[in-house]
Design an enzyme around this catalytic site. Structure first.
Site, PDB file in Angstrom:
ATOM      1  CG  ASP A  13      -1.264   1.413  -5.202  1.00 27.86           C
ATOM      2  OD1 ASP A  13      -1.588   0.489  -5.968  1.00 27.86           O
ATOM      3  OD2 ASP A  13      -0.114   1.873  -5.131  1.00 27.86           O
ATOM      4  CE  LYS A  16      -6.919   1.605  -9.617  1.00 23.63           C
ATOM      5  NZ  LYS A  16      -5.961   2.166  -8.658  1.00 23.63           N
ATOM      6  N   GLY A  40      -1.691  -3.292  -9.591  1.00 23.19           N
ATOM      7  CA  GLY A  40      -1.680  -4.353  -8.587  1.00 23.19           C
ATOM      8  C   GLY A  40      -2.878  -4.159  -7.680  1.00 23.19           C
ATOM      9  CG  HIS A  41      -6.143  -4.083  -9.004  1.00 21.17           C
ATOM     10  ND1 HIS A  41      -5.924  -2.735  -8.861  1.00 21.17           N
ATOM     11  CD2 HIS A  41      -6.213  -4.299 -10.331  1.00 21.17           C
ATOM     12  CE1 HIS A  41      -5.885  -2.163 -10.049  1.00 21.17           C
ATOM     13  NE2 HIS A  41      -6.045  -3.096 -10.969  1.00 21.17           N
ATOM     14  CB  THR A  42      -4.654  -6.513  -2.420  1.00 26.17           C
ATOM     15  OG1 THR A  42      -3.292  -6.384  -2.838  1.00 26.17           O
ATOM     16  CG2 THR A  42      -4.755  -7.596  -1.365  1.00 26.17           C
ATOM     17  CD  GLN A 223      -1.927   2.089 -14.243  1.00 29.62           C
ATOM     18  OE1 GLN A 223      -2.551   2.247 -15.267  1.00 29.62           O
ATOM     19  NE2 GLN A 223      -1.509   0.898 -13.889  1.00 29.62           N
ATOM     20  CB  THR A 238       1.219   5.219 -15.987  1.00 32.93           C
ATOM     21  OG1 THR A 238       1.525   3.968 -16.631  1.00 32.93           O
ATOM     22  CG2 THR A 238      -0.244   5.591 -16.234  1.00 32.93           C
TER      23      THR A 238
END
Ligand code: GDP
Ligand code: IMO
Ligand code: MG
Length: 429
Positions: A13, A16, A40-42, A223, A238
């Site tokens: 987070d 990236k 999860g990429h915003t 990650q 992970t």
């Protein structure tokens, strides 16, 4: 021609997705090489907000986007994500999207097992995203995975299913669960197969062709290095290698293709899930960082743990990943702090450490050694040039790069794509 490999240098987070989207306009292909839909990429582009988990972030700019063999692929999650993005007007076709035919699949039984184990672990849980990532990688290295290419041979799957189900049935029995419903599993695979096979191909071949033609490739890591199964805070990690070296194995190109390794680094530190976090702040300051940085997980909505910048772990990440330069993100979140702390070392049993020791108990016990700097009261939010930054913010950046022994290539000052300062062009040869 310079390629770029983007990796997270903390616990994920770091921003990236934003940086990959910004760079994607200048490349010919973007490749995901590890992880799955735990990511999860915003991405924020003007009024539009895109949330991606499995699709490479290059898809939003229409850049050729490839899911490499190192990814574990949940085909149902992929179908949902594609539908959602298409609903937002993103074009995804066989022209601009491909996935590796040798990707291992995440099946519903992997998600089951992830959930069962976490529930049984109680306070010792990893805090996974519950997406079945770990169990899917286990089956891959255990040589019992169902892969994308198997979807074209579903009638010849019996012996593979025997191996897979024997393993899962034993584990499920231990949790008091019924055996795998094989008939249902095959029916589910038959239903999803045509969708997956439309995009499946030997992407190593396509990528090698792209490379030989002199085109630019961007490798997109998910990650972060502290979640790497070897180099991270094991076992709170992970199940894939997140370091830059994975770009080669996870895409089907040799290591010389990696190019400029761009480590994405948040100007402070966050972590989701359990595990050691030396600079964590469980006080008002941590709360303030979380609120200013909107630190809630994209995938699970969980609140992210927050703390000061830890130069020890980032220096270590840069070393083990051969980072050429970093993108320092979320600098604006530090606006308005009277003083800012940076962790420069750890103390453990009377000894000073300039690295994070490998053992989980030591990692949990190290005490950060801080140096303090004055903050800045001006705003950096939306700054697009070095000249827009307050002197004290520049001093902070300089100190960060000195401590991590790695230069700053980019600075990000808001979620918006264009609010990015280019210090050193990663594509420059
Ligand atoms: P990723 O998993 O590394 O792609 O990062 P995430 O997208 O999960 O989390 C980063 C969050 O910070 C997202 O909500 C981004 O929109 C946001 N973000 C990225 N860069 C910046 C920045 O420079 N400033 C601020 N305020 N937010 C940013
Ligand atoms: P992006 O790409 C932050 C964390 C989980 C958990 C651990 C193991 O958005 O940076 P897993 O489901 O992978 O078995 O969970 O890893 N984790 C992430 N944390 N960002 C991510 O991805 C993450 N992907 C997994 O919270 O602690
Ligand atoms: Mg994320």
């Amino acid at each position: 021609m310079a390629n770029v490999t983007v990796i997270g240098a903390q616990w994920g987070d770091e921003g990236k997705g934003k940086i990959v989207d910004w760079l994607a306009e200048r490349v010919d292909a973007v490749v995901r090489f590890q992880g799955g839909h735990n990511a999860g990429h915003t991405l924020v582009v003007g009024e539009n907000v895109y949330k991606l988990s499995l699709l490479p972030s290059g898809i939003v700019t229409g850049t050729l986007s490839i899911i490499g063999n190192g990814v574990v692929l949940d085909p149902w999650a992929l179908r949902d994500e594609m539908a959602k993005l298409r609903g937002q007007g993103v074009s995804i076709t066989t022209e601009n999207f491909a996935l590796a035919d040798n990707c291992a699949l995440i099946l519903p039984i992997h998600r089951d097992l992830d959930g069962l184990r976490e529930a049984a672990a109680g306070s010792g849980k990893i805090g996974t995203t519950g997406r079945g990532i770990g169990p899917a990688y286990e089956d891959k290295v255990g040589r019992r995975a169902i892969r994308v290419c198997d979807l074209a041979h579903l009638d010849a799957l019996d012996s593979q299913l025997d191996r897979l189900c024997a393993h899962h049935d034993a584990l499920r029995a231990g949790f008091g669960e019924p055996p795998v419903d094989r008939v249902r599993l095959i029916a589910d695979l038959k239903e999803i197969a045509p969708f997956v096979l439309e995009y499946a191909q030997p992407v190593w071949k396509r990528l090698n062709k792209v490379r030989k033609a002199g085109a630019r490739i961007l490798f997109e890591g998910a990650q972060g290095v502290l979640l790497d199964v070897d180099h991270g805070t094991y076992p709170f990690v992970t199940s894939s290698n997140t370091v830059s070296g994975t770009a080669a194995a996870g895409s089907g190109l040799g290591p010389s293709a990696a190019g400029f390794v761009l480590g994405i680094v948040k100007a402070y530190t966050t972590r989701v899930g359990s595990g050691p976090f030396p600079t964590e702040l469980e006080d008002e300051t941590g709360q303030r960082l979380g609120e200013r940085g909107h630190e809630f997980g994209t995938v699970t909505g969980r609140k992210r743990r927050c703390g000061w910048f830890d130069a020890v772990i980032v220096r270590q990440s840069c070393a083990v990943s051969g980072v050429t330069g970093i993108a320092l993100t979320k600098l604006d979140v530090l606006d308005g702090f009277e003083t800012i702390k940076i962790c420069t070392g750890y103390r453990l049993n009377g000894k000073v450490y300039d690295y994070l020791p490998a053992h989980a108990a030591d990692q949990a016990s190290v005490e950060p050694i801080y140096e303090e700097m004055p903050g800045w009261q001006e705003t950096t939010a939306g700054a697009r040039s070095w000249a827009d930054l307050p002197a004290q913010a520049i001093k902070y950046i300089s100190r960060v790069q000195e401590l991590i022994e790695t230069p700053v290539a980019l600075v990000s000052t808001s979620p918006e794509r264009e609010d990015t300062i280019l210090v050193r062009d990663p594509f420059a040869d």
